[in-house]
Design an enzyme around this catalytic site. Structure first.
Site, short mmCIF file in Angstrom:
data_model
loop_
_atom_site.label_atom_id
_atom_site.label_comp_id
_atom_site.label_asym_id
_atom_site.label_seq_id
_atom_site.Cartn_x
_atom_site.Cartn_y
_atom_site.Cartn_z
N CYS A 1 -11.40 0.39 2.37
CA CYS A 1 -10.10 0.53 1.83
C CYS A 1 -9.81 2.22 2.08
CB CYS A 1 -10.39 0.90 -0.37
SG CYS A 1 -8.52 1.63 -0.83
N CYS B 1 -0.54 4.56 0.52
CA CYS B 1 -0.65 5.42 1.25
C CYS B 1 -0.24 5.30 2.77
CB CYS B 1 -2.24 5.35 1.16
SG CYS B 1 -2.89 5.37 -0.47
N CYS C 1 -1.75 -4.97 -0.88
CA CYS C 1 -3.43 -4.84 -1.61
C CYS C 1 -3.88 -5.97 -2.57
CB CYS C 1 -3.24 -3.48 -3.07
SG CYS C 1 -4.45 -3.26 -3.63
N CYS D 1 -5.38 -4.82 1.15
CA CYS D 1 -4.83 -5.09 2.64
C CYS D 1 -5.48 -5.64 3.64
CB CYS D 1 -4.66 -3.72 3.21
SG CYS D 1 -5.89 -2.62 2.77
N CYS E 1 0.78 -0.96 -0.25
CA CYS E 1 -0.44 -0.27 -0.17
C CYS E 1 0.62 1.23 -0.13
CB CYS E 1 -1.09 -0.12 1.32
SG CYS E 1 -1.52 1.58 1.54
#
Length: 125
Positions: free
Chosen positions: A83, A55, A72, A74, A53
């Protein structure tokens, strides 16, 4: 961060499209949100070998990959259909929070957001 190859971008876009169909969700209505996450996933596949991920911050990405929590999709996505990257969302561009535990940060942040395709949700065992 270097740009990932078109091959990796295509691979991630294909995965995202199939995962949307599987979950009954869509990608974010702001193309730049979707593009940023897709590019980050493709970059991580290219540089780390896994769709980590993009982010989140990781002190040690290689160690994080071993845990698999943030690959991902996750664990939150697989368990609760949530998400945090906002890649997989409802038609209003909101993450599904309906299946989250009451004390999850997603509920505190967004409130309860209904799942547009609850028939495509499998509760964790």
């Amino acid at each position: 961060m270097s740009e990932p190859t078109e091959e990796h971008l295509k691979r991630v876009r294909n995965y995202v499209e199939k995962y949307c169909t599987k979950t009954g969700l869509t990608t974010h209505s702001m193309a730049e949100v979707t593009d940023a996450v897709v590019t980050g996933l493709a970059h991580n596949i290219e540089t780390l070998g896994k769709p980590l991920c993009p982010c989140r911050f990781y002190p040690d990405k290689a160690e994080e990959i071993k845990h698999r929590t943030w690959l991902c999709p996750c664990e939150d996505m697989k368990k609760y259909k949530y998400c945090h990257c906002m890649l997989f969302v409802n038609e209003d561009g909101m993450p599904v929070t309906e299946h989250l535990p009451e004390d999850h940060e997603g509920i505190a942040t967004y409130g309860v957001i209904k799942d547009p395709a609850p028939e495509k949700y499998k509760a964790p065992k």
